[in-house]
Design a protein around this motif. Sequence first.
Motif, PDB file in Angstrom:
ATOM      1  N   SER A 150       6.037  11.840  -1.908  1.00 40.76           N
ATOM      2  CA  SER A 150       6.022  10.375  -1.832  1.00 40.76           C
ATOM      3  C   SER A 150       7.053   9.826  -0.847  1.00 40.76           C
ATOM      4  O   SER A 150       7.717   8.816  -1.109  1.00 40.76           O
ATOM      5  CB  SER A 150       6.235   9.751  -3.221  1.00 40.76           C
ATOM      6  OG  SER A 150       5.150  10.046  -4.063  1.00 40.76           O
ATOM      7  N   LYS A 175      -0.425   4.413  -7.153  1.00 43.06           N
ATOM      8  CA  LYS A 175       0.380   3.214  -7.354  1.00 43.06           C
ATOM      9  C   LYS A 175       1.035   3.265  -8.734  1.00 43.06           C
ATOM     10  O   LYS A 175       0.699   4.109  -9.564  1.00 43.06           O
ATOM     11  CB  LYS A 175      -0.489   1.952  -7.226  1.00 43.06           C
ATOM     12  CG  LYS A 175      -1.365   1.913  -5.970  1.00 43.06           C
ATOM     13  CD  LYS A 175      -0.559   1.859  -4.686  1.00 43.06           C
ATOM     14  CE  LYS A 175      -1.467   1.842  -3.460  1.00 43.06           C
ATOM     15  NZ  LYS A 175      -0.692   1.815  -2.192  1.00 43.06           N
ATOM     16  N   LYS A 176       1.952   2.340  -8.981  1.00 37.93           N
ATOM     17  CA  LYS A 176       2.605   2.286 -10.282  1.00 37.93           C
ATOM     18  C   LYS A 176       1.577   2.045 -11.382  1.00 37.93           C
ATOM     19  O   LYS A 176       0.558   1.382 -11.166  1.00 37.93           O
ATOM     20  CB  LYS A 176       3.648   1.166 -10.293  1.00 37.93           C
ATOM     21  CG  LYS A 176       4.809   1.383  -9.335  1.00 37.93           C
ATOM     22  CD  LYS A 176       5.738   0.170  -9.317  1.00 37.93           C
ATOM     23  CE  LYS A 176       6.859   0.357  -8.297  1.00 37.93           C
ATOM     24  NZ  LYS A 176       7.720  -0.841  -8.183  1.00 37.93           N
ATOM     25  N   ASP A 226       3.588   3.397  -3.920  1.00 35.55           N
ATOM     26  CA  ASP A 226       4.391   2.180  -3.930  1.00 35.55           C
ATOM     27  C   ASP A 226       5.737   2.409  -4.611  1.00 35.55           C
ATOM     28  O   ASP A 226       6.414   1.456  -5.010  1.00 35.55           O
ATOM     29  CB  ASP A 226       3.635   1.025  -4.590  1.00 35.55           C
ATOM     30  CG  ASP A 226       3.215   1.319  -6.026  1.00 35.55           C
ATOM     31  OD1 ASP A 226       3.493   2.449  -6.502  1.00 35.55           O
ATOM     32  OD2 ASP A 226       2.614   0.442  -6.659  1.00 35.55           O
ATOM     33  N   GLU A 227       6.136   3.673  -4.752  1.00 34.83           N
ATOM     34  CA  GLU A 227       7.466   4.011  -5.241  1.00 34.83           C
ATOM     35  C   GLU A 227       7.909   5.323  -4.599  1.00 34.83           C
ATOM     36  O   GLU A 227       7.088   6.151  -4.211  1.00 34.83           O
ATOM     37  CB  GLU A 227       7.493   4.113  -6.768  1.00 34.83           C
ATOM     38  CG  GLU A 227       6.442   5.008  -7.363  1.00 34.83           C
ATOM     39  CD  GLU A 227       6.363   4.867  -8.878  1.00 34.83           C
ATOM     40  OE1 GLU A 227       7.377   4.455  -9.490  1.00 34.83           O
ATOM     41  OE2 GLU A 227       5.318   5.164  -9.449  1.00 34.83           O
ATOM     42  N   ASP A 228       9.240   5.470  -4.467  1.00 34.19           N
ATOM     43  CA  ASP A 228       9.790   6.627  -3.776  1.00 34.19           C
ATOM     44  C   ASP A 228       9.698   7.899  -4.623  1.00 34.19           C
ATOM     45  O   ASP A 228       9.522   7.839  -5.848  1.00 34.19           O
ATOM     46  CB  ASP A 228      11.259   6.388  -3.422  1.00 34.19           C
ATOM     47  CG  ASP A 228      11.440   5.340  -2.343  1.00 34.19           C
ATOM     48  OD1 ASP A 228      10.458   5.044  -1.638  1.00 34.19           O
ATOM     49  OD2 ASP A 228      12.566   4.823  -2.216  1.00 34.19           O
TER      50      ASP A 228
END
Length: 409
Positions: A255, A390-391, A58-60
């Motif tokens: 990612s 995920k974060k 959920d992040e680049d």
Amino acid sequence: MHPPRELFKASAPAPWQRAALGANLLGPDGQLGITIFEEMTALAQRTGAINLGQGFPDEDGPAEIKDAAQAAIAAGANQYAPGKGILELREAVSAHQQRFYGLSPAPQTEVLVTTGATEGIAAALLAFAGPGDEVLTFEPFYDSYGAVIGLSGATHVTAPLLAPDFLPDMDALEAAFSERTRIVLLNNPHNPTGAVFPRQVLEHVVDLARRNDCLIITDEVYEHLTFGVSHIPVATLPGAGDRTVTISSAGKTFSFTGWKIGWLSGPQELVAAIRTVKQFLTYSSGTPFQAAIATALALPDEFYQGVADTLRRKRDILSEGLQAAGFDVYSPQGTYFVNVDTAPLGITDSVDLARRLPGLVGVAAIPVPVFCHPQGAERTRSLLRFAFCKKVEVLEEAASRLAGLSGKL
């Protein structure tokens, strides 16, 4: 307009039906369903649940990789790439294999760029397997394997991976081979179980492949995502090099799953055969992204170690919440998935629980039986898979929600 009814009344299953059946999307009544990923994602969106089902970050990834893609676009790298991929990326793949594993595939003839690992796997299976052949995988298996094996017309044979460590029973593995075995499709590190197969297991697979004169196709997309153990490419083992096609991609390590940049390497004659199929699937794709991933593969060792260390921390955060929920937690040695057994909570149907979990505690997961044939589905009936890519704050919230599950059952 509606398609002619005759299209759905063939005496033998149509190719799309074989693909759907292989991926467990065709019901007993012949009706086409949706993937469990689509179902759980829609359920998470409808309920506002945290989606730990589908495995995507959920992040680049690193900014320098995005900058490299933007620079390639600005420089005009916006037309078709060569069918086998831009030379810069093929050279980077070869250098990566040499740097980490001591392998030296020739960039001109032994490396092929694909539209993600998924296309590489599909092109390899369609190149070598067909009616009358058998393709052997471990079970549980990633659903696209079953779909493409079905599409090829080959028979999908499985050997079970057994909890808690999800290693194969060697006798069952040997019994799964036959004179019809054409391909062993090996996923290591393994999705959905998180197992990283030790040298002893891999050497046994190579020995069986050699004795049965079959090819080995390895899906190694999680190669850099291991925790305290080393990834061993099958192609490095004695007797494997001349019969092994190694497949990986940029999505998991860096990612950037949406870029769909993958690659494969192996003996020249095998790569040429796969390219023959691949060029009539996508021909080429993602020219500026290929250039960016060439930059990514040259990142220092600290980057690769940092990715694994960060994921290990995320695994532990989620695992603590799963243990507090009352599950038996099977700690993975690789990938970004952790599996649990729901039986300690008195629940033996993980498919039913997966459908109720978003409403109960606001977290979505994937039931492991969907990655299996009927017998394997019964064996894994109480297992659930959660993604921890995920974060940290998302995982901490999910862990907190999961900890209250037993009180809501």
